[in-house]
Scaffold this active site. Structure first.
Site, PDB file in Angstrom:
ATOM      1  N   GLU A   1       7.866  12.186  -8.327  1.00 45.11           N
ATOM      2  CA  GLU A   1       6.799  11.463  -9.014  1.00 45.11           C
ATOM      3  C   GLU A   1       7.360  10.503 -10.064  1.00 45.11           C
ATOM      4  OE1 GLU A   1       3.418  11.245  -8.757  1.00 45.11           O
ATOM      5  OE2 GLU A   1       3.750  12.263  -6.859  1.00 45.11           O
TER       6      GLU A   1
ATOM      7  N   CYS B   1      -3.834  -1.024   1.712  1.00 46.27           N
ATOM      8  CA  CYS B   1      -4.505  -1.762   0.630  1.00 46.27           C
ATOM      9  C   CYS B   1      -3.425  -2.397  -0.249  1.00 46.27           C
ATOM     10  CB  CYS B   1      -5.408  -0.815  -0.171  1.00 46.27           C
ATOM     11  SG  CYS B   1      -6.575  -1.692  -1.219  1.00 46.27           S
TER      12      CYS B   1
ATOM     13  N   CYS C   1      -7.541  -4.936   5.567  1.00 42.65           N
ATOM     14  CA  CYS C   1      -8.845  -4.250   5.565  1.00 42.65           C
ATOM     15  C   CYS C   1      -9.266  -3.808   6.958  1.00 42.65           C
ATOM     16  CB  CYS C   1      -9.913  -5.156   4.957  1.00 42.65           C
ATOM     17  SG  CYS C   1      -9.540  -5.581   3.249  1.00 42.65           S
TER      18      CYS C   1
ATOM     19  N   CYS D   1      -8.139  -0.403   7.654  1.00 42.08           N
ATOM     20  CA  CYS D   1      -8.329   0.556   6.565  1.00 42.08           C
ATOM     21  C   CYS D   1      -9.395   1.607   6.901  1.00 42.08           C
ATOM     22  CB  CYS D   1      -8.732  -0.207   5.302  1.00 42.08           C
ATOM     23  SG  CYS D   1      -9.013   0.873   3.897  1.00 42.08           S
TER      24      CYS D   1
ATOM     25  N   CYS E   1     -16.112   0.099   1.756  1.00 47.64           N
ATOM     26  CA  CYS E   1     -15.470  -0.589   0.626  1.00 47.64           C
ATOM     27  C   CYS E   1     -16.344  -1.741   0.114  1.00 47.64           C
ATOM     28  CB  CYS E   1     -14.103  -1.115   1.063  1.00 47.64           C
ATOM     29  SG  CYS E   1     -13.256  -2.017  -0.231  1.00 47.64           S
TER      30      CYS E   1
HETATM   31  S1  SF4 Z   1     -11.161  -2.144   2.886  1.00 51.57           S
HETATM   32 FE1  SF4 Z   1     -11.084  -1.965   0.645  1.00 51.57          FE
HETATM   33  S2  SF4 Z   1      -9.742  -0.232   0.266  1.00 51.57           S
HETATM   34 FE2  SF4 Z   1      -9.430  -0.851   2.380  1.00 51.57          FE
HETATM   35  S3  SF4 Z   1      -7.707  -2.309   2.350  1.00 51.57           S
HETATM   36 FE3  SF4 Z   1      -9.580  -3.502   2.167  1.00 51.57          FE
HETATM   37  S4  SF4 Z   1      -9.878  -3.734  -0.010  1.00 51.57           S
HETATM   38 FE4  SF4 Z   1      -8.459  -2.041   0.252  1.00 51.57          FE
END
Ligand code: SF4
Length: 315
Positions: A34, A181, A188, A191, A197
């Protein structure tokens, strides 16, 4: 499907399950990872620092019983040496045994709430969210939060948290932050949070950009005093680079033999230094003499390593 189940599925298929600090419940190993990962990329930590450090200090008690110099030497090249000093200090504070609750963990040098949560979540399997830089970025975008406010962000961290799968959730958040992200070009369409989101239409607006500050340049002269194949170095006592050894540095120009120029970028300034070498005696106090082999055993800053390289070219 919920955001949490989507994240969990994504993690099962795409997560970096093999990272060594994910395969242990030793709080010390989690703690070291960490701290190293706070300002350094996974690849660098994994390939160059994590294993050698654990080999040199297999337990936190080993860190506590050694000199700060030894820890700094193993930290050399990782930068942000405050982390190493805090680690050494924390090891002594807890006498080599990490506390098992977050309150006591947070009393130790350099352990903030997120690090304490990470140790508790990964080593003790507690249901606590973490809030490192990657997670912050995701939360800002996911909830479309412009304002930078850590206190509020903790509330959002709990809001999105998966209490049923806390370990996987935290690891997955770190992976989404590192792989999907991304700071400049979020992916996105890949994602797991895409359908929920709020910030995905304009991810780069969350959070608001920090005001750009121009990094000051510090112009210095570094003067290497040499005598009988030995060089004068001093251990730094000031806060910046504390504990590392370095050559004599001054704001005055020098008339000694010019050796070259070095540039070193630090987080809050850039050092531009002309380097000189001289046989003159050193009048300042606190300097000791070392031959090249001994210098190799000292912990030096990157700038001083560059000076050593110039000396090697000269000789
Ligand atoms: S959808 Fe939202 S959380 Fe996912 S990569 Fe795009 S900005 Fe980031």
């Amino acid at each position: 499907m919920t955001p949490q189940t989507s994240l969990l599925q994504w993690y099962e298929q795409n997560g970096r399950h093999e990272l060594p600090w994910r395969l242990t419940n030793d709080p010390y190993k989690v703690y070291v990872s960490e701290i190293m990962l706070q300002q350094t990329q996974v690849k660098t930590v994994l390939e160059r620092f994590y294993f050698p450090f654990l080999e040199a200090f297999p337990t936190l008690a080993d860190v506590a019983s050694c000199d700060l110099d030894d820890v700094l030497k193993k930290w050399e090249g990782l930068g942000y040496y405050t982390r190493a000093r805090n680690l050494h200090n924390a090891a002594r504070q807890c006498k080599g045994i990490l506390p098992t609750n977050t309150h006591d963990l947070m009393q130790l040098s350099g352990i903030g709430r997120s690090t304490a949560h990470a140790i508790a979540a990964f080593a003790y399997r507690e249901a606590l969210p973490i809030l490192d830089a990657n997670v912050k970025r995701i939360l800002h975008r996911y909830f479309a939060l412009s304002e930078r406010n850590d206190k509020k962000l903790w509330e959002y961290a709990y809001r999105l948290f998966d209490t049923k799968h806390p370990f996987e959730y935290n690891q997955a958040m770190m992976d989404v932050g590192a792989l999907i992200c991304l700071p400049k070009k979020p992916l996105c369409e890949q994602c797991p949070y895409e359908q929920w989101c709020k910030g995905k239409a304009e991810p780069l607006s969350y959070p608001e950009a920090k005001k750009k500050t121009i990094k000051p340049i510090r112009k210095r002269s570094i003067i290497v005093h040499q005598h009988n194949q030995k060089y004068a170095l001093q251990q730094r006592h000031e806060k910046f680079l504390h504990g590392l050894w370095g050559f004599y540095e001054t704001i005055e120009p020098s008339t000694a033999e010019y050796l070259g120029h070095i540039t070193q970028h630090y987080s809050h300034f850039t050092l531009e230094a002309d380097v000189y070498v001289t046989d003159d005696e050193i009048t300042e106090e606190g300097f000791e003499w070392f031959d090249p082999k001994e210098i190799a055993q000292l912990s030096l800053s990157r700038a001083d390593h560059k000076v050593v390289d110039l000396l090697k070219v000269k000789s």
